[in-house]
Design an enzyme around this catalytic site. Structure first.
Site, PDB file in Angstrom:
ATOM      1  N   LYS A  76       0.822  -1.210   0.000  1.00 50.82           N
ATOM      2  CA  LYS A  76       0.000   0.000   0.000  1.00 50.82           C
ATOM      3  C   LYS A  76       0.859   1.264   0.000  1.00 50.82           C
ATOM      4  CE  LYS A  76      -4.183  -1.914   0.462  1.00 50.82           C
ATOM      5  NZ  LYS A  76      -5.352  -1.667  -0.390  1.00 50.82           N
ATOM      6  N   ASP A 119      -8.701  -0.849   6.128  1.00 55.90           N
ATOM      7  CA  ASP A 119      -8.562  -2.022   6.992  1.00 55.90           C
ATOM      8  C   ASP A 119      -7.223  -1.975   7.718  1.00 55.90           C
ATOM      9  OD1 ASP A 119     -10.908  -3.713   6.819  1.00 55.90           O
ATOM     10  OD2 ASP A 119     -10.412  -3.980   4.714  1.00 55.90           O
TER      11      ASP A 119
END
Length: 407
Positions: A76, A119
């Site tokens: 990410k 998340d």
């Protein structure tokens, strides 16, 4: 469950998709991110696992290890920062892209606020990028996100908002906050009227494919990708498709059984929702709604959609952590191990023998997996893998030293 995608094609990469995501833009993004101090200067490792390959009856298994990408511990780190840079440049096109994440324009960006649901890993990456750029960051977490991941996000100066519900509820809450306060959503999933930033996030993921193809001369026959909302899979698949055209690898997407939104999309022929409880141990993949933008790339390119059980992922984590005589131990989180879990199910399950033959997973297959995360929640990792992350890294160093002494 496994679904063969009848809409997958073997043809040149469509021009209309190339206008959205392309190799050229992936390489431009890689250049921009190269100056960000948070990222490793060197490409992440591409580990060969010869013992694993032998046990599965294939020629090669290779793991692109994104746990090494940065201190953020996941792939990410390529998405949210890339999107933030492009967001800033749309408002200030004359600014130097590499300077944005170095804080060169922090004073001018003082009034900016970005918000996102997560998340864990996306929010952590956005918080770090926003801190370095000088932008205020608000992160919305749902009730299933661990306290460890919340602490890691807050550690980069982000303001954390907790809500009830699941990931999809947090996406809706982040969008509502943005409308109310005039903030900018930086999300890795698209929805009606919101596609530019998710595209930029997905484009950032092309960086890792750019590295892989420079690290490995022989073509991969199969690539197994994690599901989630579809962003990683779309970013990798688009690059592979443009680079290899009709000769692209066989592409497989794996997701938790209880978060099967991509498999349901394949069954229905359109971006769809999951049918399960969306509460998988694979927290980064516990997504209930397919990104419509990602689906535009996945529907014509992914050959197989499949679901895996939580126990499959946990077993894969443990196997990666311990390594073997020839296989380096790898620190792989719950979602990071999903690719290996899917490969083992395909290769070893009697129920999938016909599918293995159908997709050509034969003795000459070379398979690429992506370890999307390390121990981003250390206590969860310890519980599931049975080892501390520090112990895995110690074993990894010993493995390297042994091979160095006995090439």
């Amino acid at each position: 469950m496994l679904v063969t995608n009848t809409n997958a094609v073997r043809a040149a990469y469509p021009r209309e998709l190339q206008h959205i995501m392309s190799i050229a833009e992936a390489q431009r993004t890689r250049d921009w991110l190269s100056a960000w101090p948070m990222l490793s200067r060197a490409p992440t490792p591409l580990w060969p696992l010869p013992d694993m390959a032998q046990s599965l009856g294939v020629a090669g298994v290779f793991v692109k290890d994104e746990s090494k990408r940065s201190a953020l511990g996941s792939f990410k780190a390529l998405g949210a920062p890339a999107a933030l840079v492009r967001l800033v440049l749309r408002a200030h096109p004359a600014w130097e892209p590499k300077a944005v994440l170095q804080g060169a324009y922090a004073e001018a960006l003082r009034g900016w606020v970005v918000v996102s649901a997560t998340d864990g890993n996306h929010g952590r990456a956005l918080a770090a990028a926003a801190r370095d750029a000088g932008v205020r960051c608000v992160i919305v977490l749902h009730k299933h996100v661990s306290a460890e991941r919340e602490s890691a996000i807050a550690g980069f100066g982000a303001e954390v908002v907790r809500i009830e519900g699941n990931y999809d509820a947090s996406v809706a809450h982040a969008a509502a906050l943005a409308r109310e306060h005039g903030w900018q959503v930086v999300s890795d999933t698209s929805y009606a009227g919101y596609e530019d930033i998710p595209r930029d996030v997905m484009q950032g993921y092309g960086t890792l494919v750019d590295e892989v193809l420079a690290q490995h001369a022989r073509p991969f026959t199969h690539v197994i990708l994690q599901g989630g909302v579809g962003g990683l899979a779309a970013g990798v698949a688009s690059y592979m498709w443009e680079r290899f055209g009709a000769r692209r690898p066989t592409l497989v997407v794996a997701e938790p059984r209880q978060a099967d939104c991509l498999l349901q999309s394949a069954l229905g022929g359109r971006a769809a929702n999951a049918t399960g409880t969306v509460d998988s141990v694979m927290a980064g993949l516990a997504c209930g709604e397919t990104s419509p933008l990602a689906w535009r790339f996945l529907q014509p390119s992914i050959d197989v959609f499949m679901t895996i059980e939580d126990d499959d992922a946990i077993d894969a984590m443990r196997r990666l952590a311990r390594g073997s005589v020839r296989d380096v131990p790898i620190e792989s989180g719950e979602s990071g191990a999903a690719g290996l879990a899917a490969l083992r199910v395909l290769a070893l399950s009697q129920a999938h023998r016909a599918h293995r033959t159908q997709i050509g997973l034969a003795a000459d297959a070379n398979v690429l997996l992506i370890n999307t995360e390390g121990a981003t929640a250390p206590s969860v990792y310890r519980e599931l893998a049975g080892l501390d992350a520090e112990e895995v890294l110690r074993l990894q160093r010993l493995h390297g030293e042994r091979l160095g002494a006995n090439p």
